[in-house]
Scaffold this motif. Structure first.
Motif, PDB file in Angstrom:
ATOM      1  N   GLU A  64       0.822  -1.215   0.000  1.00  0.00           N
ATOM      2  CA  GLU A  64       0.000   0.000   0.000  1.00  0.00           C
ATOM      3  C   GLU A  64       0.854   1.263   0.000  1.00  0.00           C
ATOM      4  OE1 GLU A  64      -2.700  -0.202   3.248  1.00  0.00           O
ATOM      5  OE2 GLU A  64      -3.760  -1.970   2.487  1.00  0.00           O
ATOM      6  N   THR A  65       2.194   1.093  -0.147  1.00  0.00           N
ATOM      7  CA  THR A  65       3.105   2.234  -0.099  1.00  0.00           C
ATOM      8  C   THR A  65       3.393   2.757  -1.497  1.00  0.00           C
ATOM      9  OG1 THR A  65       4.169   1.315   1.869  1.00  0.00           O
ATOM     10  CG2 THR A  65       5.369   3.037   0.688  1.00  0.00           C
ATOM     11  N   ASP A  66       3.159   4.039  -1.706  1.00  0.00           N
ATOM     12  CA  ASP A  66       3.492   4.676  -2.980  1.00  0.00           C
ATOM     13  C   ASP A  66       4.991   4.968  -2.987  1.00  0.00           C
ATOM     14  OD1 ASP A  66       3.874   6.367  -5.187  1.00  0.00           O
ATOM     15  OD2 ASP A  66       1.871   7.225  -5.004  1.00  0.00           O
ATOM     16  N   ILE A  67       5.730   4.265  -3.855  1.00  0.00           N
ATOM     17  CA  ILE A  67       7.190   4.408  -3.895  1.00  0.00           C
ATOM     18  C   ILE A  67       7.657   5.152  -5.148  1.00  0.00           C
ATOM     19  CG2 ILE A  67       7.503   2.309  -2.516  1.00  0.00           C
ATOM     20  CD1 ILE A  67       8.321   0.889  -5.134  1.00  0.00           C
ATOM     21  N   THR A  68       6.729   5.806  -5.842  1.00  0.00           N
ATOM     22  CA  THR A  68       7.037   6.439  -7.126  1.00  0.00           C
ATOM     23  C   THR A  68       8.203   7.412  -7.020  1.00  0.00           C
ATOM     24  OG1 THR A  68       4.679   6.285  -7.651  1.00  0.00           O
ATOM     25  CG2 THR A  68       6.033   7.657  -9.092  1.00  0.00           C
ATOM     26  N   ALA A  69       8.296   8.142  -5.917  1.00  0.00           N
ATOM     27  CA  ALA A  69       9.337   9.167  -5.778  1.00  0.00           C
ATOM     28  C   ALA A  69      10.603   8.639  -5.098  1.00  0.00           C
ATOM     29  CB  ALA A  69       8.790  10.356  -4.990  1.00  0.00           C
ATOM     30  N   MET A  70      10.627   7.355  -4.735  1.00  0.00           N
ATOM     31  CA  MET A  70      11.784   6.807  -4.008  1.00  0.00           C
ATOM     32  C   MET A  70      12.944   6.484  -4.946  1.00  0.00           C
ATOM     33  SD  MET A  70      10.255   4.183  -1.165  1.00  0.00           S
ATOM     34  CE  MET A  70       9.117   4.726   0.115  1.00  0.00           C
ATOM     35  N   SER A  71      14.162   6.596  -4.414  1.00  0.00           N
ATOM     36  CA  SER A  71      15.363   6.192  -5.142  1.00  0.00           C
ATOM     37  C   SER A  71      15.443   4.663  -5.162  1.00  0.00           C
ATOM     38  CB  SER A  71      16.604   6.744  -4.449  1.00  0.00           C
ATOM     39  OG  SER A  71      16.796   6.101  -3.191  1.00  0.00           O
ATOM     40  N   PRO A  72      16.268   4.090  -6.057  1.00  0.00           N
ATOM     41  CA  PRO A  72      16.442   2.637  -6.041  1.00  0.00           C
ATOM     42  C   PRO A  72      16.873   2.103  -4.676  1.00  0.00           C
ATOM     43  CG  PRO A  72      17.299   3.518  -8.088  1.00  0.00           C
ATOM     44  CD  PRO A  72      16.939   4.700  -7.232  1.00  0.00           C
ATOM     45  N   GLN A  73      17.786   2.794  -3.997  1.00  0.00           N
ATOM     46  CA  GLN A  73      18.238   2.306  -2.689  1.00  0.00           C
ATOM     47  C   GLN A  73      17.094   2.314  -1.686  1.00  0.00           C
ATOM     48  OE1 GLN A  73      22.129   3.331  -1.386  1.00  0.00           O
ATOM     49  NE2 GLN A  73      21.613   3.290   0.775  1.00  0.00           N
ATOM     50  N   GLU A  74      16.254   3.336  -1.728  1.00  0.00           N
ATOM     51  CA  GLU A  74      15.091   3.379  -0.833  1.00  0.00           C
ATOM     52  C   GLU A  74      14.122   2.240  -1.159  1.00  0.00           C
ATOM     53  OE1 GLU A  74      14.529   8.094   0.235  1.00  0.00           O
ATOM     54  OE2 GLU A  74      14.049   7.441  -1.803  1.00  0.00           O
ATOM     55  N   ARG A  75      14.023   1.898  -2.431  1.00  0.00           N
ATOM     56  CA  ARG A  75      13.137   0.796  -2.818  1.00  0.00           C
ATOM     57  C   ARG A  75      13.680  -0.534  -2.306  1.00  0.00           C
ATOM     58  NH1 ARG A  75      10.081   2.724  -8.327  1.00  0.00           N
ATOM     59  NH2 ARG A  75      10.475   4.946  -7.987  1.00  0.00           N
ATOM     60  N   VAL A  76      15.008  -0.701  -2.344  1.00  0.00           N
ATOM     61  CA  VAL A  76      15.608  -1.911  -1.771  1.00  0.00           C
ATOM     62  C   VAL A  76      15.276  -2.003  -0.284  1.00  0.00           C
ATOM     63  CG1 VAL A  76      17.786  -3.063  -1.211  1.00  0.00           C
ATOM     64  CG2 VAL A  76      17.450  -2.082  -3.485  1.00  0.00           C
ATOM     65  N   ALA A  77      15.397  -0.869   0.418  1.00  0.00           N
ATOM     66  CA  ALA A  77      15.091  -0.849   1.851  1.00  0.00           C
ATOM     67  C   ALA A  77      13.629  -1.174   2.120  1.00  0.00           C
ATOM     68  CB  ALA A  77      15.448   0.519   2.439  1.00  0.00           C
ATOM     69  N   ASN A  78      12.763  -0.926   1.121  1.00  0.00           N
ATOM     70  CA  ASN A  78      11.338  -1.205   1.273  1.00  0.00           C
ATOM     71  C   ASN A  78      10.933  -2.580   0.744  1.00  0.00           C
ATOM     72  OD1 ASN A  78       9.298   1.164   2.197  1.00  0.00           O
ATOM     73  ND2 ASN A  78      11.202   2.037   1.425  1.00  0.00           N
ATOM     74  N   GLY A  79      11.920  -3.371   0.290  1.00  0.00           N
ATOM     75  CA  GLY A  79      11.594  -4.748  -0.065  1.00  0.00           C
ATOM     76  C   GLY A  79      11.780  -5.157  -1.502  1.00  0.00           C
ATOM     77  N   MET A  80      12.472  -4.339  -2.311  1.00  0.00           N
ATOM     78  CA  MET A  80      12.739  -4.702  -3.700  1.00  0.00           C
ATOM     79  C   MET A  80      14.155  -5.249  -3.841  1.00  0.00           C
ATOM     80  SD  MET A  80      11.249  -1.920  -6.385  1.00  0.00           S
ATOM     81  CE  MET A  80       9.502  -1.826  -6.779  1.00  0.00           C
ATOM     82  N   GLY A  81      14.310  -6.300  -4.638  1.00  0.00           N
ATOM     83  CA  GLY A  81      15.625  -6.783  -5.044  1.00  0.00           C
ATOM     84  C   GLY A  81      15.678  -6.792  -6.552  1.00  0.00           C
ATOM     85  N   PHE A  82      16.794  -6.326  -7.140  1.00  0.00           N
ATOM     86  CA  PHE A  82      16.898  -6.208  -8.603  1.00  0.00           C
ATOM     87  C   PHE A  82      18.185  -6.841  -9.078  1.00  0.00           C
ATOM     88  CE2 PHE A  82      17.992  -3.422 -12.384  1.00  0.00           C
ATOM     89  CZ  PHE A  82      17.094  -4.050 -13.250  1.00  0.00           C
ATOM     90  N   VAL A  83      18.086  -7.738 -10.055  1.00  0.00           N
ATOM     91  CA  VAL A  83      19.257  -8.378 -10.659  1.00  0.00           C
ATOM     92  C   VAL A  83      19.343  -7.917 -12.115  1.00  0.00           C
ATOM     93  CG1 VAL A  83      20.406 -10.546 -11.226  1.00  0.00           C
ATOM     94  CG2 VAL A  83      19.006 -10.376  -9.154  1.00  0.00           C
ATOM     95  N   PRO A  84      20.283  -7.008 -12.443  1.00  0.00           N
ATOM     96  CA  PRO A  84      20.413  -6.561 -13.833  1.00  0.00           C
ATOM     97  C   PRO A  84      20.956  -7.672 -14.718  1.00  0.00           C
ATOM     98  CG  PRO A  84      22.163  -5.636 -12.486  1.00  0.00           C
ATOM     99  CD  PRO A  84      21.243  -6.347 -11.546  1.00  0.00           C
ATOM    100  N   GLN A  85      20.826  -7.480 -16.031  1.00  0.00           N
ATOM    101  CA  GLN A  85      21.237  -8.525 -16.972  1.00  0.00           C
ATOM    102  C   GLN A  85      22.748  -8.702 -16.992  1.00  0.00           C
ATOM    103  OE1 GLN A  85      19.891  -7.880 -20.994  1.00  0.00           O
ATOM    104  NE2 GLN A  85      21.069  -9.583 -21.805  1.00  0.00           N
ATOM    105  N   THR A  86      23.496  -7.606 -16.939  1.00  0.00           N
ATOM    106  CA  THR A  86      24.960  -7.675 -17.035  1.00  0.00           C
ATOM    107  C   THR A  86      25.593  -6.935 -15.863  1.00  0.00           C
ATOM    108  OG1 THR A  86      25.008  -5.687 -18.424  1.00  0.00           O
ATOM    109  CG2 THR A  86      24.893  -7.819 -19.555  1.00  0.00           C
ATOM    110  N   HIS A  87      26.898  -7.160 -15.673  1.00  0.00           N
ATOM    111  CA  HIS A  87      27.647  -6.505 -14.592  1.00  0.00           C
ATOM    112  C   HIS A  87      26.924  -6.677 -13.259  1.00  0.00           C
ATOM    113  CE1 HIS A  87      30.059  -4.829 -17.795  1.00  0.00           C
ATOM    114  NE2 HIS A  87      29.017  -4.208 -18.304  1.00  0.00           N
ATOM    115  N   ASN A  88      26.496  -7.895 -12.978  1.00  0.00           N
ATOM    116  CA  ASN A  88      25.682  -8.131 -11.786  1.00  0.00           C
ATOM    117  C   ASN A  88      26.421  -8.886 -10.682  1.00  0.00           C
ATOM    118  OD1 ASN A  88      25.713 -10.695 -12.915  1.00  0.00           O
ATOM    119  ND2 ASN A  88      23.587 -10.597 -13.646  1.00  0.00           N
TER     120      ASN A  88
END
Length: 234
Positions: A64-88
């Motif tokens: 229920e949290t609007d994260i539209t204005a959050m930075s990627p690091q803030e999104r990680v702190a809120n529960g997102m994990g991201f694996v890029p295709q390269t240089h990972n």
């Protein structure tokens, strides 16, 4: 409400919009796959969800949290994990050091999570002292996924996780991704191997020129004659 709701996303680079009113949703414990032709905006949609691309229109909700204005690091702190295709992976660091880097935001004892990653990817435990740069492509992908899991994400995002790996390794990675989803983590994945990805997907999104062309269950998209003819080789 879905656990991830990225709705009406419009945005791109500079004055050029790549995404046009694009909507992606994922439930906890489910696998959602984004497929489509080259240049369809699949990776751009992932970057928008993760906060690497500013939106002109639309919003992104995590729970229920609007994260539209959050930075990627803030999104990680809120529960997102991201694996890029390269240089990972950090190629000069050992497998275990890579996993420890994934826990950089945590202040608790994360050794139990490392053991969970080793249970999921036993080969990483065997090679835990080896530099990640010496591993095969499939093993590097396991390190990258494992490092993202170290953040204890509620949503795991994977950009082309099977790119450049053999069919056998692809099947193994998909099996592990299914295991991760069964723990209750939501999975959002971009894949070029559309047929195989839709086969494990609860929901699929076919993007064409940055727009939702088809949205349905993975099973229904595999059975859709137009999707089969256009994207799956008949």
């Amino acid at each position: 409400m879905s656990f991830l709701t990225a709705e009406h996303m419009t945005g791109g680079y500079g004055a050029t919009d790549i995404l046009h009113d694009c909507t992606i949703k994922v439930e906890q414990g489910e696998i959602a796959v984004i497929v489509g032709p080259n240049g369809a905006g699949k990776s751009t949609a992932m970057k928008a969800v993760f906060g690497m691309l500013p939106l002109r229109e639309g919003r992104v909700l995590l729970g229920e949290t609007d994260i539209t204005a959050m930075s990627p690091q803030e999104r990680v702190a809120n529960g997102m994990g991201f694996v890029p295709q390269t240089h990972n992976v950090f190629t000069s660091m050992s497998v275990e050091e890579n996993l420890e880097m994934g826990a950089y935001l945590r202040e608790d004892d994360f050794r139990g999570t490392i053991e969970q990653v080793y249970d999921l990817f036993p080969v990483l435990k065997e090679k835990r002292r080896q530099p990640a740069g010496e591993l095969s492509g499939g093993q590097r992908q396991q390190v990258a996924v494992g490092r993202a899991l170290m953040t204890e994400p509620k949503l795991l995002m994977l950009d082309e996780p099977t790119a450049g790996v053999s069919p056998i390794v692809m099947d193994e990675l998909f099996d592990r991704i299914i295991e991760v989803a069964r723990t209750g983590i939501a999975i959002l994945m971009v894949e070029q191997n559309a047929r195989q990805a839709l086969n494990i997907a609860d929901h699929g999104y076919v993007l064409v020129q940055g727009r939702n062309a088809w949205t349905d269950t993975g099973e229904a998209l595999l059975a859709n004659p137009e999707v089969r003819r256009t994207f799956l080789g008949g």
